[in-house]
Motif scaffolding. Structure first.
Motif, PDB file in Angstrom:
ATOM      1  N   GLY A  70       0.822  -1.208   0.000  1.00  0.00           N
ATOM      2  CA  GLY A  70       0.000   0.000   0.000  1.00  0.00           C
ATOM      3  C   GLY A  70       0.853   1.253   0.000  1.00  0.00           C
ATOM      4  O   GLY A  70       0.543   2.233  -0.676  1.00  0.00           O
ATOM      5  N   ALA A  71       1.945   1.234   0.767  1.00  0.00           N
ATOM      6  CA  ALA A  71       2.863   2.372   0.782  1.00  0.00           C
ATOM      7  C   ALA A  71       3.500   2.585  -0.583  1.00  0.00           C
ATOM      8  O   ALA A  71       3.640   3.714  -1.057  1.00  0.00           O
ATOM      9  N   ALA A  72       3.897   1.475  -1.223  1.00  0.00           N
ATOM     10  CA  ALA A  72       4.463   1.579  -2.568  1.00  0.00           C
ATOM     11  C   ALA A  72       3.440   2.154  -3.541  1.00  0.00           C
ATOM     12  O   ALA A  72       3.772   2.959  -4.424  1.00  0.00           O
ATOM     13  N   LEU A  73       2.189   1.752  -3.378  1.00  0.00           N
ATOM     14  CA  LEU A  73       1.111   2.293  -4.208  1.00  0.00           C
ATOM     15  C   LEU A  73       0.960   3.795  -3.983  1.00  0.00           C
ATOM     16  O   LEU A  73       0.765   4.566  -4.932  1.00  0.00           O
ATOM     17  N   LEU A  74       1.057   4.226  -2.731  1.00  0.00           N
ATOM     18  CA  LEU A  74       0.904   5.648  -2.414  1.00  0.00           C
ATOM     19  C   LEU A  74       2.008   6.485  -3.053  1.00  0.00           C
ATOM     20  O   LEU A  74       1.771   7.627  -3.470  1.00  0.00           O
ATOM     21  N   VAL A  75       3.214   5.938  -3.107  1.00  0.00           N
ATOM     22  CA  VAL A  75       4.317   6.668  -3.746  1.00  0.00           C
ATOM     23  C   VAL A  75       3.963   7.015  -5.181  1.00  0.00           C
ATOM     24  O   VAL A  75       4.284   8.111  -5.687  1.00  0.00           O
ATOM     25  N   LEU A  76       3.259   6.116  -5.851  1.00  0.00           N
ATOM     26  CA  LEU A  76       2.899   6.327  -7.250  1.00  0.00           C
ATOM     27  C   LEU A  76       1.623   7.145  -7.424  1.00  0.00           C
ATOM     28  O   LEU A  76       1.463   7.836  -8.437  1.00  0.00           O
ATOM     29  N   SER A  77       0.712   7.064  -6.459  1.00  0.00           N
ATOM     30  CA  SER A  77      -0.614   7.650  -6.670  1.00  0.00           C
ATOM     31  C   SER A  77      -0.875   8.956  -5.929  1.00  0.00           C
ATOM     32  O   SER A  77      -1.890   9.605  -6.187  1.00  0.00           O
TER      33      SER A  77
END
Length: 387
Positions: free
Chosen positions: A75-82
């Motif tokens: 989820g954190a990795a997703l947040l970096v992108l989104s």
């Protein structure tokens, strides 16, 4: 907590060390993309630490099982992108929606019904695949610091031969002493030890944040985190209260989202450390190692960024090696159980290799695809009973 052992303290400490050092850098990247002030960043780390600690303590003490929770790393990795171009209030609104979806999933109980359908061989194979890269890390870290890793491995072998119960504590102690003696710790950064303070951000709900952040965050948390977390506990011989655990993590997300607690879920890697034989020979008392983890998470959250910086000064080779060695027994046990029955070996092997591959489609991680492919293999190759 009477009868607390050294192995409980060590396993709990290793779980916290691994939990932070493995992904805290990704959290910092997500915070940086959002562009919030330092006080808000500290609030995020406070919320994440307290969220993991309190939810772990609630579940562990209530059910007397080593039920660890964690922030959602994918989820954190997703947040970096989104999060690029998204305001902080919009992000908080998305976190709240994700928390509501997680809570609804736990309350309805549908996820628990699916989890109980997973065959033991496939579940063990997936667990071994998830942990496999940590075992490989012991050897790949030799390129970074061969003397340190070689010394730790030698200590592990000696410990397993002569003092098995204290093998992992000895490895950790030797590794720390070697790093201190050789100046391997990065001690140049200044530290200010003070309690972190919560900073409330008023949420704002937008359709774009719902579609682009909340729903993907929910999907990756459920597929890449909660499913492996359930399998980890089942493979260790426990029958986890899946619905109750998902409900607790969902409510924790709802409460702490305005302060930066973007998503909480069942832990897999750190849970394997506290649910394995290195934590305690008696499975009935391994929950004490998880309780230690919960307390340390709370302390780490309260001290905020200062303690997190302490985690980051440790050489990567030290963290990777201690984690890999601590998980060797669990990896071996998972592989042994997965391949024990000849009729399940093909399905287990497909599950294991898919998990190790790191395959990812449609924001769904390799563990879920591994369960799907392994299940299909089992379905095709297992003869149906007639009559």
């Amino acid at each position: 907590m009477s009868g607390l052992k050294l192995s409980h303290l060590v396993s709990g400490s290793i779980a916290v060390l691994l939990g932070y050092t493995s992904s805290v850098a990704i959290i910092f990247q997500a915070i940086d993309v959002l562009g919030v002030p330092q006080a808000v960043a500290n609030s995020w780390m406070l919320a994440l630490g307290l969220g993991m600690g309190l939810s772990t303590l609630i579940l562990t003490l209530r059910f007397k099982m080593p039920i660890l929770t964690a922030w959602s790393t994918p989820g954190a990795a997703l947040l970096v992108l989104s999060l690029d171009g998204v305001s902080a209030p919009e992000a908080i609104g998305a976190f709240l929606v994700c928390g509501a979806l997680l809570t609804l999933t736990g309350v309805t109980g549908w996820f628990e019904r699916i989890a109980h359908l997973i065959p033991d061989a496939i579940g063990n194979a997936m667990l071994a695949g998830i942990l496999f890269r940590f075992g490989l890390g012991v050897f790949s870290s030799m390129e970074e610091n061969l003397p340190l890793v070689a010394l730790m491995c030698a200590t592990y072998l000696a410990g397993r031969r002569f003092f098995a119960r204290f093998a992992i504590p000895s490895v950790l102690a030797v590794g720390i002493l070697y790093c201190a003696a050789t100046g391997a710790f990065a001690t140049g950064a200044p530290f200010t030890f003070e309690l972190a303070r919560p900073v409330f951000t008023m949420p704002e709900f937008t359709l774009s944040a719902l579609i682009g952040i909340a729903l993907p965050l929910y999907i990756v948390t459920m597929s890449s985190q909660n499913m492996p977390g359930v399998v980890t506990l089942k493979s260790a011989g426990y029958q986890p209260p899946v619905s109750s655990a998902i409900t607790v993590t969902g409510l924790t997300t709802l409460i702490l989202a305005p302060f930066g607690g973007y998503a909480f879920n069942l832990a897999a890697i750190t849970a394997a450390i506290c649910a394995g034989p290195e934590a305690d020979e008696n499975p009935a008392t391994r929950w004490k190692a998880a309780a230690v983890t919960g307390v340390l998470y709370c302390v780490t959250g309260l001290l905020g960024a200062a303690v997190i910086a302490l985690f980051l000064i440790a050489p990567k080779a030290l963290v990777v090696t201690i984690a890999g060695l601590a998980l060797l027994n669990t990896i071996a046990g998972g592989l042994s159980a997965a391949l024990h029955d000849p009729k399940d070996r093909d399905a287990a092997l497909v599950t294991f290799m898919t998990t190790v591959s790191g395959l990812s489609f449609m924001s769904i991680g390799a563990p879920v695809w591994a369960l799907l492919f392994g299940g299909l293999t089992s379905l095709v190759l297992t003869p149906r009973k007639t009559g």
